[in-house]
Design a protein around this motif. Sequence first.
Motif, PDB file in Angstrom:
ATOM      1  N   PRO A  11      -2.493  15.019   2.820  1.00  0.00           N
ATOM      2  CA  PRO A  11      -2.719  13.817   3.631  1.00  0.00           C
ATOM      3  C   PRO A  11      -1.720  13.748   4.772  1.00  0.00           C
ATOM      4  O   PRO A  11      -0.708  14.462   4.788  1.00  0.00           O
ATOM      5  CB  PRO A  11      -2.513  12.683   2.622  1.00  0.00           C
ATOM      6  N   PRO A  12      -1.966  12.889   5.739  1.00  0.00           N
ATOM      7  CA  PRO A  12      -1.070  12.799   6.902  1.00  0.00           C
ATOM      8  C   PRO A  12       0.336  12.320   6.503  1.00  0.00           C
ATOM      9  O   PRO A  12       0.540  11.714   5.449  1.00  0.00           O
ATOM     10  CB  PRO A  12      -1.756  11.768   7.806  1.00  0.00           C
ATOM     11  N   THR A  13       1.262  12.594   7.408  1.00  0.00           N
ATOM     12  CA  THR A  13       2.639  12.109   7.266  1.00  0.00           C
ATOM     13  C   THR A  13       2.937  11.149   8.405  1.00  0.00           C
ATOM     14  O   THR A  13       2.648  11.437   9.569  1.00  0.00           O
ATOM     15  CB  THR A  13       3.640  13.272   7.306  1.00  0.00           C
ATOM     16  N   ILE A  14       3.504   9.999   8.083  1.00  0.00           N
ATOM     17  CA  ILE A  14       3.884   9.033   9.113  1.00  0.00           C
ATOM     18  C   ILE A  14       5.206   9.489   9.729  1.00  0.00           C
ATOM     19  O   ILE A  14       6.220   9.641   9.027  1.00  0.00           O
ATOM     20  CB  ILE A  14       4.037   7.623   8.528  1.00  0.00           C
ATOM     21  N   THR A  15       5.211   9.714  11.045  1.00  0.00           N
ATOM     22  CA  THR A  15       6.440  10.146  11.729  1.00  0.00           C
ATOM     23  C   THR A  15       7.132   8.998  12.446  1.00  0.00           C
ATOM     24  O   THR A  15       8.316   9.076  12.741  1.00  0.00           O
ATOM     25  CB  THR A  15       6.115  11.266  12.736  1.00  0.00           C
ATOM     26  N   GLN A  16       6.395   7.934  12.739  1.00  0.00           N
ATOM     27  CA  GLN A  16       7.005   6.743  13.342  1.00  0.00           C
ATOM     28  C   GLN A  16       6.255   5.512  12.849  1.00  0.00           C
ATOM     29  O   GLN A  16       5.043   5.404  13.023  1.00  0.00           O
ATOM     30  CB  GLN A  16       6.960   6.803  14.868  1.00  0.00           C
TER      31      GLN A  16
ATOM     32  N   GLU B  57      -1.827 -15.438  14.368  1.00  0.00           N
ATOM     33  CA  GLU B  57      -1.614 -13.990  14.383  1.00  0.00           C
ATOM     34  C   GLU B  57      -0.341 -13.598  13.640  1.00  0.00           C
ATOM     35  O   GLU B  57      -0.092 -12.400  13.428  1.00  0.00           O
ATOM     36  CB  GLU B  57      -1.518 -13.475  15.819  1.00  0.00           C
ATOM     37  N   GLU B  58       0.495 -14.529  13.257  1.00  0.00           N
ATOM     38  CA  GLU B  58       1.722 -14.179  12.553  1.00  0.00           C
ATOM     39  C   GLU B  58       1.401 -13.575  11.197  1.00  0.00           C
ATOM     40  O   GLU B  58       0.454 -13.994  10.509  1.00  0.00           O
ATOM     41  CB  GLU B  58       2.612 -15.419  12.370  1.00  0.00           C
ATOM     42  N   GLY B  59       2.170 -12.561  10.806  1.00  0.00           N
ATOM     43  CA  GLY B  59       1.958 -11.914   9.521  1.00  0.00           C
ATOM     44  C   GLY B  59       2.495 -10.508   9.525  1.00  0.00           C
ATOM     45  O   GLY B  59       3.174 -10.068  10.462  1.00  0.00           O
ATOM     46  N   GLU B  60       2.179  -9.768   8.443  1.00  0.00           N
ATOM     47  CA  GLU B  60       2.632  -8.387   8.298  1.00  0.00           C
ATOM     48  C   GLU B  60       1.493  -7.428   8.617  1.00  0.00           C
ATOM     49  O   GLU B  60       0.375  -7.579   8.099  1.00  0.00           O
ATOM     50  CB  GLU B  60       3.148  -8.141   6.880  1.00  0.00           C
ATOM     51  N   TYR B  61       1.782  -6.437   9.442  1.00  0.00           N
ATOM     52  CA  TYR B  61       0.789  -5.463   9.889  1.00  0.00           C
ATOM     53  C   TYR B  61       1.216  -4.066   9.455  1.00  0.00           C
ATOM     54  O   TYR B  61       2.388  -3.691   9.579  1.00  0.00           O
ATOM     55  CB  TYR B  61       0.647  -5.498  11.417  1.00  0.00           C
ATOM     56  N   HIS B  62       0.255  -3.305   8.930  1.00  0.00           N
ATOM     57  CA  HIS B  62       0.530  -1.898   8.646  1.00  0.00           C
ATOM     58  C   HIS B  62      -0.720  -1.090   8.962  1.00  0.00           C
ATOM     59  O   HIS B  62      -1.826  -1.642   9.099  1.00  0.00           O
ATOM     60  CB  HIS B  62       0.976  -1.682   7.198  1.00  0.00           C
ATOM     61  N   CYS B  63      -0.558   0.214   9.045  1.00  0.00           N
ATOM     62  CA  CYS B  63      -1.670   1.098   9.398  1.00  0.00           C
ATOM     63  C   CYS B  63      -1.835   2.151   8.314  1.00  0.00           C
ATOM     64  O   CYS B  63      -0.851   2.694   7.791  1.00  0.00           O
ATOM     65  CB  CYS B  63      -1.411   1.781  10.746  1.00  0.00           C
ATOM     66  N   VAL B  64      -3.098   2.431   7.953  1.00  0.00           N
ATOM     67  CA  VAL B  64      -3.425   3.522   7.044  1.00  0.00           C
ATOM     68  C   VAL B  64      -3.991   4.666   7.872  1.00  0.00           C
ATOM     69  O   VAL B  64      -4.982   4.493   8.594  1.00  0.00           O
ATOM     70  CB  VAL B  64      -4.432   3.079   5.971  1.00  0.00           C
ATOM     71  N   VAL B  65      -3.330   5.809   7.781  1.00  0.00           N
ATOM     72  CA  VAL B  65      -3.759   6.998   8.518  1.00  0.00           C
ATOM     73  C   VAL B  65      -4.388   7.953   7.517  1.00  0.00           C
ATOM     74  O   VAL B  65      -3.824   8.209   6.445  1.00  0.00           O
ATOM     75  CB  VAL B  65      -2.572   7.671   9.239  1.00  0.00           C
ATOM     76  N   SER B  66      -5.556   8.485   7.843  1.00  0.00           N
ATOM     77  CA  SER B  66      -6.282   9.324   6.887  1.00  0.00           C
ATOM     78  C   SER B  66      -6.784  10.592   7.562  1.00  0.00           C
ATOM     79  O   SER B  66      -6.958  10.658   8.781  1.00  0.00           O
ATOM     80  CB  SER B  66      -7.455   8.553   6.286  1.00  0.00           C
ATOM     81  N   ASN B  67      -6.991  11.610   6.731  1.00  0.00           N
ATOM     82  CA  ASN B  67      -7.685  12.837   7.127  1.00  0.00           C
ATOM     83  C   ASN B  67      -8.457  13.332   5.917  1.00  0.00           C
ATOM     84  O   ASN B  67      -8.615  12.604   4.929  1.00  0.00           O
ATOM     85  CB  ASN B  67      -6.702  13.883   7.679  1.00  0.00           C
ATOM     86  N   ALA B  68      -8.959  14.543   5.973  1.00  0.00           N
ATOM     87  CA  ALA B  68      -9.750  15.081   4.866  1.00  0.00           C
ATOM     88  C   ALA B  68      -8.935  15.257   3.597  1.00  0.00           C
ATOM     89  O   ALA B  68      -9.493  15.456   2.515  1.00  0.00           O
ATOM     90  CB  ALA B  68     -10.370  16.423   5.270  1.00  0.00           C
TER      91      ALA B  68
ATOM     92  N   GLY C  61      -6.717  12.863   2.480  1.00  0.00           N
ATOM     93  CA  GLY C  61      -6.377  11.592   1.875  1.00  0.00           C
ATOM     94  C   GLY C  61      -5.836  10.613   2.890  1.00  0.00           C
ATOM     95  O   GLY C  61      -6.041  10.757   4.104  1.00  0.00           O
ATOM     96  N   SER C  62      -5.122   9.609   2.408  1.00  0.00           N
ATOM     97  CA  SER C  62      -4.639   8.521   3.252  1.00  0.00           C
ATOM     98  C   SER C  62      -3.159   8.268   3.000  1.00  0.00           C
ATOM     99  O   SER C  62      -2.662   8.452   1.886  1.00  0.00           O
ATOM    100  CB  SER C  62      -5.415   7.230   2.971  1.00  0.00           C
ATOM    101  N   THR C  63      -2.465   7.806   4.053  1.00  0.00           N
ATOM    102  CA  THR C  63      -1.060   7.427   3.942  1.00  0.00           C
ATOM    103  C   THR C  63      -0.865   6.113   4.673  1.00  0.00           C
ATOM    104  O   THR C  63      -1.327   5.955   5.808  1.00  0.00           O
ATOM    105  CB  THR C  63      -0.138   8.488   4.550  1.00  0.00           C
ATOM    106  N   ALA C  64      -0.167   5.179   4.034  1.00  0.00           N
ATOM    107  CA  ALA C  64       0.072   3.869   4.633  1.00  0.00           C
ATOM    108  C   ALA C  64       1.458   3.826   5.264  1.00  0.00           C
ATOM    109  O   ALA C  64       2.440   4.330   4.697  1.00  0.00           O
ATOM    110  CB  ALA C  64      -0.059   2.779   3.588  1.00  0.00           C
ATOM    111  N   SER C  65       1.528   3.211   6.433  1.00  0.00           N
ATOM    112  CA  SER C  65       2.817   3.023   7.097  1.00  0.00           C
ATOM    113  C   SER C  65       3.567   1.861   6.457  1.00  0.00           C
ATOM    114  O   SER C  65       3.017   1.098   5.651  1.00  0.00           O
ATOM    115  CB  SER C  65       2.594   2.735   8.583  1.00  0.00           C
ATOM    116  N   ASN C  66       4.822   1.711   6.859  1.00  0.00           N
ATOM    117  CA  ASN C  66       5.559   0.516   6.496  1.00  0.00           C
ATOM    118  C   ASN C  66       4.950  -0.682   7.216  1.00  0.00           C
ATOM    119  O   ASN C  66       4.292  -0.540   8.260  1.00  0.00           O
ATOM    120  CB  ASN C  66       7.034   0.647   6.891  1.00  0.00           C
TER     121      ASN C  66
END
Length: 759
Positions: A602-607, A666-677, A679-684
């Motif tokens: 799965p992807p790796t979060i670099t930033q 709009e206030e709250g916590e935001y994160h991103c899930v990055v995926s490829n073939a 699997g998936s990885t969630a950011s902080n």
Amino acid sequence: MNRRVIFLIAALIVVGTWCPQVFAQPGYWVGIDLGNTNVSTGITHVQPADGTTTPATIGGLNCRKNLDPATDNYMYFAVDNNYAFQGDSPNLYITIHYYDSGTGRLRLQYDAASGSYINGSEVDLTNSNKWREWSFHVTDAYFGDRQANGADFRIHNVFGGTNFYFDQVYVRRFCEGQSDCVRLVPSTWYHDPNQQGLHHGEQARDMFENPGQWPQARAETDIFGIASMDIAYGGWTDQEIQTWMGMIQEWDLLFSMEDGAIPGWTCDSQVAFNNTSNNLIGRIFNNGGRVDIITNDHSLSKAIQYHCWGTTLQSNYANALAEVVEWYSLVRTNYPDMQIFEWSPYPHLSISTIQSWIRDVNDGCGAIGIRGMDAFLLDVDWRRFPGDGNWSQVKSLENYCRTRGVPFSLAYWCAPHTRSLNDADWYNDVMRQGNDYRNVGGQPDVYDHVSWETIPTAVPETQAYTQTYTLVDFVAQFVPSHVVDLYDAEFVGSTIPDSMVTNEQRVVAVTMRNSGALTWTRDEDYKLGAVGNNDPFASTRHLLPQGMSVKPGEQYTYTFQMTAPATAGTYLTDWQMLRELVRWFGDIHGKNVIVQAPTINPPTITQHPQSQLVPRGSTAQFSVSAAGQGTLGYQWYKDGEFVSDGGNISGATMDTLEISDCQESEEGEYHCVVSNAGGSTASNAATLSLPAPGDFDIDGDVDQEDFGHLQLCMSGIGIPQTDPDCQDADFDDDTDVDQGDFNIFENCMSGSNRPPLCL
């Protein structure tokens, strides 16, 4: 199917019956006759470990019983998928012929939209040691082969430990494909009740000869019926029958004929069947027509009141019952596809007598292994109310029929026929009857619009108070919109993938169109639900947004997250609309998704995205960087819920999420899930915050520097503040900056290096 009505000319026709060894091809019914060798037409008896049976003979019938009373507490049955499958025929009547021995209880458990073993109604065993018939009515049958060994329903011996016996089991559609059987049955024949100046079938002839004068009434009609005497004495030629029966089929109507086991001129059901029913049915068949329904007309009351025109029945009730059951057997044997409706008058017969008659006719048929009545029709002489009867008693009979799974019909007509009438009288009286019965909560399964009079005029429907005009107006006022019409949904499309990798997260969309008659809203509990209340990928309920309404003809796209199971395999995900605690309805979208083990990492979060404190009305951006093989996909989430593009949000499925015109919502916590073939990885998670009102310099306090900015922006009451640099000082959003805005600022004023007081 459109809500329609039944035109009954002269009378309702009794439909053919079913004998123990004669079964038709699957049509409106399927069944099985159990014994040493099962005779199956569309139903199979399957035998899982807790439902093993063995042949038996009891009460004069070959049947089957549970093999081991200690462990075999069920009998299982599978319905042919061509008849009912995965909710395409939810409104069904399930009938059993059972031997009433012991004091236990038999319960239906069926494969419904909400689960594969849903409890239906029950029937108590009373140890009468007789064969009896009982019907269970269900309106949410799914029948997806989901019970043991692919069964669709089972009968449970609730208390267990005893033998129980079944002879025949069959399933019927009363109103094909519909979940609430509401039909109007208009009758359009008339004759003089004193047999003076007969007018046999003249209204029917009028309608056949002028079809263009009643198209709306025809569209509301399910059954077109006449009395047998109208054919026999109305001068209908073979050519007319051939033409008219062809028109009925072209109009997609059922055809019914009223006759009877005890017609008045004889007490012998064999003679009655041979001389009228069989001859007339044969004549219609020979001319390319069909008889779908035959109605047994008032046999008990005729036996008691008229004594069969001079031939007195001994013990009228018992002998009338024997003759009627024999007549049922003759119809069932010769015309197994034909339905039989039973017709009795009230208050000429008491409600208790009619209840006993319904029970005894069905049990009498069960005792000889034939199908009982397909529906009960009540002929109400309502002008004897109050006194001899009332509408509440009629409603109690409707309730009785419901408990026994017998469709209930009410004849709406103008009583008594000795009254001098005109078309307006007819209209007013029928409408009054409709209103009176509705006021006590009455809602028949069949609305029987019937006349025995030389009025009203049959057509045209554009002329006030004719039979067709009355029918159309009656339907508009008293026949509820059909439940299948009220609740219906059409699947439009989805983005559910063909395949996923284990543990992969993906946001998908399912679009449904409202093809019913009711508006979907969140407050009314309309939802997209997982069939069977279980799904391997997602939560089982998805709601409309608050305030959203989906009107008839409109569509809505439900977006939700799917998370693939941790184990590779093929998994079914299937979805359908529902109104919570009311019913499931409409198309089912089902898809088999292949879940595979990942072949790449799965992807790796670099930033990771960074938290932001931004002024109201400004734009915030969250960005994520990732590395990985193949194509990378992005999905942003706020407080654990996925974010969609629209309004002030863009980039929900890109590496940068942009939120314009930021407000408190709009206030709250935001994160991103990055995926490829792989699997998936969630950011902080990163936090989006807005400063407190008055913290113009965004330094975490509201102090003198901020007050200075407010002073420069003060415009006065009613004077718009147009300086772009001062828009953040208009706290109450009334276009000016005045004392009201100062009051809000004052509530937040804290002093240097202190948190704002309004936090």
